[in-house]
Enzyme design. Structure first.
Site, PDB file in Angstrom:
ATOM      1  N   ASP A  52       1.985   3.597   2.995  1.00  0.00           N
ATOM      2  CA  ASP A  52       0.931   4.485   2.504  1.00  0.00           C
ATOM      3  C   ASP A  52       1.540   5.602   1.662  1.00  0.00           C
ATOM      4  O   ASP A  52       1.426   5.603   0.448  1.00  0.00           O
ATOM      5  CB  ASP A  52       0.083   5.047   3.647  1.00  0.00           C
ATOM      6  CG  ASP A  52      -1.270   5.569   3.177  1.00  0.00           C
ATOM      7  OD1 ASP A  52      -1.614   5.358   1.991  1.00  0.00           O
ATOM      8  OD2 ASP A  52      -1.986   6.176   3.981  1.00  0.00           O
TER       9      ASP A  52
ATOM     10  N   ASP B 127       1.982   9.245  -5.784  1.00  0.00           N
ATOM     11  CA  ASP B 127       1.961  10.702  -5.682  1.00  0.00           C
ATOM     12  C   ASP B 127       2.086  11.192  -4.247  1.00  0.00           C
ATOM     13  O   ASP B 127       2.138  12.408  -4.013  1.00  0.00           O
ATOM     14  CB  ASP B 127       0.710  11.289  -6.341  1.00  0.00           C
ATOM     15  CG  ASP B 127      -0.551  10.508  -6.028  1.00  0.00           C
ATOM     16  OD1 ASP B 127      -0.484   9.509  -5.289  1.00  0.00           O
ATOM     17  OD2 ASP B 127      -1.626  10.889  -6.531  1.00  0.00           O
TER      18      ASP B 127
ATOM     19  N   HIS C  28       1.299   4.869  -2.205  1.00  0.00           N
ATOM     20  CA  HIS C  28       0.796   5.797  -3.215  1.00  0.00           C
ATOM     21  C   HIS C  28       1.953   6.538  -3.884  1.00  0.00           C
ATOM     22  O   HIS C  28       2.740   7.204  -3.213  1.00  0.00           O
ATOM     23  CB  HIS C  28      -0.154   6.802  -2.582  1.00  0.00           C
ATOM     24  CG  HIS C  28      -1.458   6.224  -2.141  1.00  0.00           C
ATOM     25  ND1 HIS C  28      -2.569   6.174  -2.962  1.00  0.00           N
ATOM     26  CD2 HIS C  28      -1.824   5.651  -0.970  1.00  0.00           C
ATOM     27  CE1 HIS C  28      -3.572   5.608  -2.303  1.00  0.00           C
ATOM     28  NE2 HIS C  28      -3.143   5.276  -1.096  1.00  0.00           N
TER      29      HIS C  28
ATOM     30  N   GLU D 288     -11.087   3.370   7.369  1.00  0.00           N
ATOM     31  CA  GLU D 288     -10.073   4.361   7.737  1.00  0.00           C
ATOM     32  C   GLU D 288     -10.791   5.624   8.230  1.00  0.00           C
ATOM     33  O   GLU D 288     -10.900   5.866   9.423  1.00  0.00           O
ATOM     34  CB  GLU D 288      -9.166   4.681   6.546  1.00  0.00           C
ATOM     35  CG  GLU D 288      -8.068   5.686   6.850  1.00  0.00           C
ATOM     36  CD  GLU D 288      -7.299   6.125   5.610  1.00  0.00           C
ATOM     37  OE1 GLU D 288      -6.203   6.676   5.793  1.00  0.00           O
ATOM     38  OE2 GLU D 288      -7.786   5.953   4.479  1.00  0.00           O
TER      39      GLU D 288
ATOM     40  N   HIS E 146      -9.911   0.936  -0.282  1.00  0.00           N
ATOM     41  CA  HIS E 146      -9.715   1.698   0.949  1.00  0.00           C
ATOM     42  C   HIS E 146     -11.006   1.667   1.753  1.00  0.00           C
ATOM     43  O   HIS E 146     -12.063   2.084   1.258  1.00  0.00           O
ATOM     44  CB  HIS E 146      -9.389   3.155   0.623  1.00  0.00           C
ATOM     45  CG  HIS E 146      -7.993   3.413   0.180  1.00  0.00           C
ATOM     46  ND1 HIS E 146      -7.491   2.943  -1.015  1.00  0.00           N
ATOM     47  CD2 HIS E 146      -6.976   4.116   0.759  1.00  0.00           C
ATOM     48  CE1 HIS E 146      -6.237   3.350  -1.155  1.00  0.00           C
ATOM     49  NE2 HIS E 146      -5.891   4.060  -0.087  1.00  0.00           N
TER      50      HIS E 146
ATOM     51  N   HIS F  81       0.861  -1.188   0.000  1.00  0.00           N
ATOM     52  CA  HIS F  81       0.000   0.000   0.000  1.00  0.00           C
ATOM     53  C   HIS F  81       0.892   1.231   0.000  1.00  0.00           C
ATOM     54  O   HIS F  81       1.246   1.772   1.044  1.00  0.00           O
ATOM     55  CB  HIS F  81      -0.919  -0.011   1.225  1.00  0.00           C
ATOM     56  CG  HIS F  81      -2.035   0.979   1.146  1.00  0.00           C
ATOM     57  ND1 HIS F  81      -3.367   0.626   1.200  1.00  0.00           N
ATOM     58  CD2 HIS F  81      -2.037   2.332   1.019  1.00  0.00           C
ATOM     59  CE1 HIS F  81      -4.127   1.696   1.108  1.00  0.00           C
ATOM     60  NE2 HIS F  81      -3.330   2.750   0.999  1.00  0.00           N
TER      61      HIS F  81
END
Length: 345
Positions: A284, A22, A20, A206, A203, A18
């Site tokens: 993350d 960006d 990202h 959360e 997702h 997991h």
């Protein structure tokens, strides 16, 4: 003790499922790309920019956390920039002994200056492919749609992702702010993604409660859950996840930063592992959360009170849960098991 164990966390064979793209740029690259493209930032100093963007600092909620992405995405509107950050991300992962990396992002966020969706995918695959050739790091790409996108965009992204299935893309994901945007409007896109052969992660659990996990599993047919920390609010649902061995992509530093959990001591990763669940540990966003995967393992040990054998289980879970072709996964798990056995003696 802390310094003595740092090499152990670094040398532990790891998978980051997991991560990202960006949210995981190098701060120096963010500054360099902004300068090249004439995009003003709040500071030209790495440390001052980190402070102004609140990188690694507590946020009010997930929405507050996500505001940084308007800055990072602004410099990623051409193929060369996407290829560069993809390569650098895999390079950074390799340097801390991550053997398998799944990189996720939404190509739709990178079309503001005319880049097409397929070009945005090709650029990332090219960067990750170069890193694999250079360092041997295995990878997969997870194409995301976002909760606030219209169904039409989600359908287009599922179709684009499927064109690169077997060429590096492995899965389809739903990301973004959970609380104001349920997943139900994207149901047809996830049905289509499954038909096209893509794996599914969502997702959930959360910024929204256990109901978002239920929706991800039952409506969107998630095979893995992004975060899932609020699963603990529903014992019956937690039992279902346990019995079905649905992997959880836990990201503790991020979960604390977004206020999904109050602090590291209250993070449910240890609980999940002691229940026998397939919980994994992930970054993350390396930049936004100012973390590395080795640091996440160290925090799990020193702040959550997890044991080294438990962290070996977490590490193995990462490879077991990977969206990887079964023969390749079996070979990688054999190597990981051999390494973990040596580290446990």
């Amino acid at each position: 003790m802390k310094e003595a164990l740092e090499p152990w966390f670094l040398e532990l064979p790891k998978a980051d499922l997991h991560c990202h793209l960006d949210g995981s740029l190098r701060i120096q690259t963010l500054l360099a790309l902004a300068k090249e493209q004439g995009i003003p930032l709040e500071s030209s100093s790495p440390e001052e920019l980190k402070r102004r963007l609140k990188l690694g600092m507590p946020c009010e909620n997930l929405t507050d956390y996500l505001r940084v992405f308007s800055t990072t995405v602004s410099v990623l509107q051409d193929a060369a920039s996407l290829e560069r950050v993809a390569f650098e991300l895999a390079e950074d992962a390799h340097q801390e002994n991550i053997a398998y990396l799944e990189v996720r992002y939404s190509p739709a966020l990178h079309t503001e200056k005319g880049m097409r969706l397929n070009e945005a995918v090709e650029a990332v695959l090219l960067g990750l492919g170069r890193a694999k050739q250079t360092y041997g790091i295995a990878f997969g790409v997870v194409v995301c749609t976002l909760r606030h996108f219209p169904l039409k965009t989600s359908m287009e992204l599922a179709e684009v992702a499927s064109r690169f299935l077997g060429k590096g893309v492995v899965a389809f994901d739903l990301a973004g702010g959970e609380a104001p945007f349920p997943g139900a409007p994207h149901k047809l896109a996830f049905e289509r993604a499954l038909q096209l052969g893509l794996s599914i992660t969502v997702h959930a659990g959360e910024a929204a409660g256990a109901d978002s996990v239920r929706e991800a599993l039952h409506m969107l047919k998630a095979q893995r859950l992004g975060h899932g920390v609020r699963l603990v609010e529903d014992a019956a649902l937690e039992e279902e996840v346990l019995k079905r061995r649905i992997p959880l992509e836990c990201c503790p530093t991020s979960n604390v930063q977004t206020a999904a959990v109050a602090d590291m001591q209250k993070h449910p990763l240890k609980h999940f592992i002691r229940q026998g669940m397939c919980a994994t540990l992930n970054t993350d966003n390396r930049l936004v959360s100012d973390t590395t995967l080795s640091r996440e393992y160290a925090r799990a040990y020193f702040e959550m009170g997890m044991s080294l054998p438990e962290l070996c289980v977490v590490a193995r879970n990462g490879f077991e849960a990977a969206f990887m072709e079964e023969a390749s996964k079996k070979q990688m798990l054999a190597r990981v098991d051999e390494r973990l056995a040596r580290m446990s003696t």
